[in-house]
Design an enzyme around this catalytic site. Structure first.
Site, PDB file in Angstrom:
ATOM      1  CG  ASP A 159      43.873  35.405  50.908  1.00  0.00           C
ATOM      2  OD1 ASP A 159      43.159  34.744  51.040  1.00  0.00           O
ATOM      3  OD2 ASP A 159      44.059  36.111  50.858  1.00  0.00           O
ATOM      4  CB  SER A 209      41.989  36.950  44.030  1.00  0.00           C
ATOM      5  OG  SER A 209      41.562  35.660  44.539  1.00  0.00           O
ATOM      6  CG  HIS A 250      40.314  36.536  49.090  1.00  0.00           C
ATOM      7  ND1 HIS A 250      41.674  36.123  48.602  1.00  0.00           N
ATOM      8  CD2 HIS A 250      39.569  36.453  47.782  1.00  0.00           C
ATOM      9  CE1 HIS A 250      42.187  36.892  47.651  1.00  0.00           C
ATOM     10  NE2 HIS A 250      40.505  36.033  47.247  1.00  0.00           N
TER      11      HIS A 250
END
Length: 436
Positions: free
Chosen positions: A386, A144, A414
């Site tokens: 996502d 991320s 995610h």
């Protein structure tokens, strides 16, 4: 330097002194903490290093419980370094309790302007030089926001990198904060539609909770306010593998009967507070939009972009939903000024956050020219639809990084790295090595 043993692993603590501002290396210094993890029995072997960069911003590195999760795969090949990025975990903390030592809100904002990906990457380079030696390279795994940092790393210090793995974290190189949220709201709406299709009874429950919060003042156990907007923010969990189910179980326990009629249950309020409070990661809220600030993209700053863009999506307005018969839509990864009023962990940082939102001329975080001639093997998992990172933005960036190989999948959300038991990391390793 403390050493601990857990099932299947040997863990060593490391601390490093780094400049607060890397542009002033002789100035103030802060501390960075990192946890080295190696497979038991291999602690004396010469192994390549894998640096893990956590998502966020403001998230501390994972606290392992032995050889578990993606570490199961990583420790087959690597000596892993779990870095607490500056301001988080055991690194010099930045919270409502510590930031007042910096001075007023303006001083706090100046301090926190040194806590973005560019500073994190420079920290990593100092750590690499001390642990491995200046001429040795390491591998990087970015999840991320950690993937955003990895792209910054590729832009400005590729000489330190052997290979890079990115999961759910290819940023838009030229995306402003407003661009990010303009793309995000429709994705969040789709996640809402999927949730309510899965649990249609939650439509009535969510409307009932929102109506009560509109009509009454509800206080969470830690003293914060649960407003309709705060309730909607529970949608942050909809982008994870089990988030929809977790939200459903939370709503399932929303009401209990009292002598005065139905009220929100203590268990619901306690669990809602757990999901909504930023006490454990205040930088996530304070710096969230700053991670998109780049002078060449948005020279006038980020300006509470998520809050401004929300006006373009009236379907997320709770009052409008209650006036009709449609569902109340939950929101996603968006930070709003009202959060610094309802959350006691953020309230003292309200002015600081506002100054950061209004800050102009953030330095650029990516170098498109360098990425176009990249020579570091890079493999990235892009999760289809996502909720947190726009797929179109990620694919555009993938095409702009020379040699980057992608794996686009709808098998995971995610948090695929965390929940896949090492399968996501294994595929990326094999992609980067040319085995797939």
């Amino acid at each position: 330097m403390a050493v601990h043993r857990q099932p299947g692993t040997v863990i060593t603590d490391h601390t490093f002194s780094v400049p607060l501002d890397h542009a002033a290396p002789d100035g103030e210094r802060i501390e960075i903490y990192a946890r080295e993890v190696v497979a038991a029995g291999r602690e004396h072997d010469t192994l390549p290093w894998l640096l893990y960069l956590q998502g966020g911003p403001g998230g501390r590195s994972p606290r392992p419980l032995g050889r578990d999760g993606w570490l199961t795969r990583a420790l087959d090949d690597y000596r892993v370094l779990l870095l607490d990025q500056r301001g988080t975990g055991r690194s010099t903390p930045a919270t409502r309790q510590t930031l007042p030592t910096r001075g007023d809100a303006a001083a706090q904002a100046r301090y926190l302007s040194c806590f973005r990906a560019d500073s994190i990457v420079r920290d990593c380079e100092l750590v690499r030089s001390q642990l491995l030696g200046p001429d040795e390279r390491w591998s990087v795994l970015g999840q991320s926001f950690g993937g955003f940092c990895a792209v910054t790393y590729l832009s400005f210090a590729p000489q330190g990198l052997k290979e890079v793995f990115i999961t759910g974290g290819l940023p838009g190189l030229r995306s402003s904060a407003a661009d990010v949220y303009r793309a995000a709201y429709p994705r969040v709406a789709r996640k809402n539609a999927a949730h309510y299709a899965r649990y249609p009874g939650d439509v009535a429950t969510a409307r009932a909770v929102t109506r009560l919060l509109r009509d009454e003042v509800v206080t969470l156990p830690h003293g914060g306010r649960l407003t309709p907007e705060a309730f909607q923010a529970l949608g942050l969990m909809l982008g994870s593998a089990t988030g929809s189910h977790t939200l459903h179980y939370l709503l399932e326990d929303a009401f209990v009967a009292s002598p005065h009629g139905p009220v929100l249950s203590d268990s619901f309020l306690t669990e809602a507070q757990h999901h909504l409070s930023f006490a454990g990661n205040p930088l996530y809220a304070v710096l969230h939009e700053a991670i998109y600030g780049q002078r060449s993209v948005s020279p006038h700053g980020t300006g509470w972009a998520a809050d401004a863009v929300r006006a373009d999506f009236p379907e997320f307005d709770a009052a409008t939903a209650l006036a009709g018969d449609g569902p109340v839509l939950f929101t996603g990864e968006t930070i709003h000024p009202w959060m610094f009023e309802t959350d006691p962990a953020l309230a003292p940082l309200r002015e600081t956050a506002d100054l950061l939102a209004r800050r102009e001329q953030w330095p650029d975080l990516y170098d498109a020219a360098q990425l176009a001639v990249n020579e570091v093997p890079v493999a990235a998992a892009i999760y289809h639809d996502d909720m947190y990172v726009d797929t179109a933005h990620s694919l555009a960036t993938a095409g702009a990084v020379r040699g980057l190989r992608t794996w686009v999948t709808d098998e995971y959300e995610h948090d695929g790295l965390r929940v896949s038991g090492g399968r996501v990391l294994d595929r990326l390793v094999r992609l980067a090595r040319g085995e797939l």
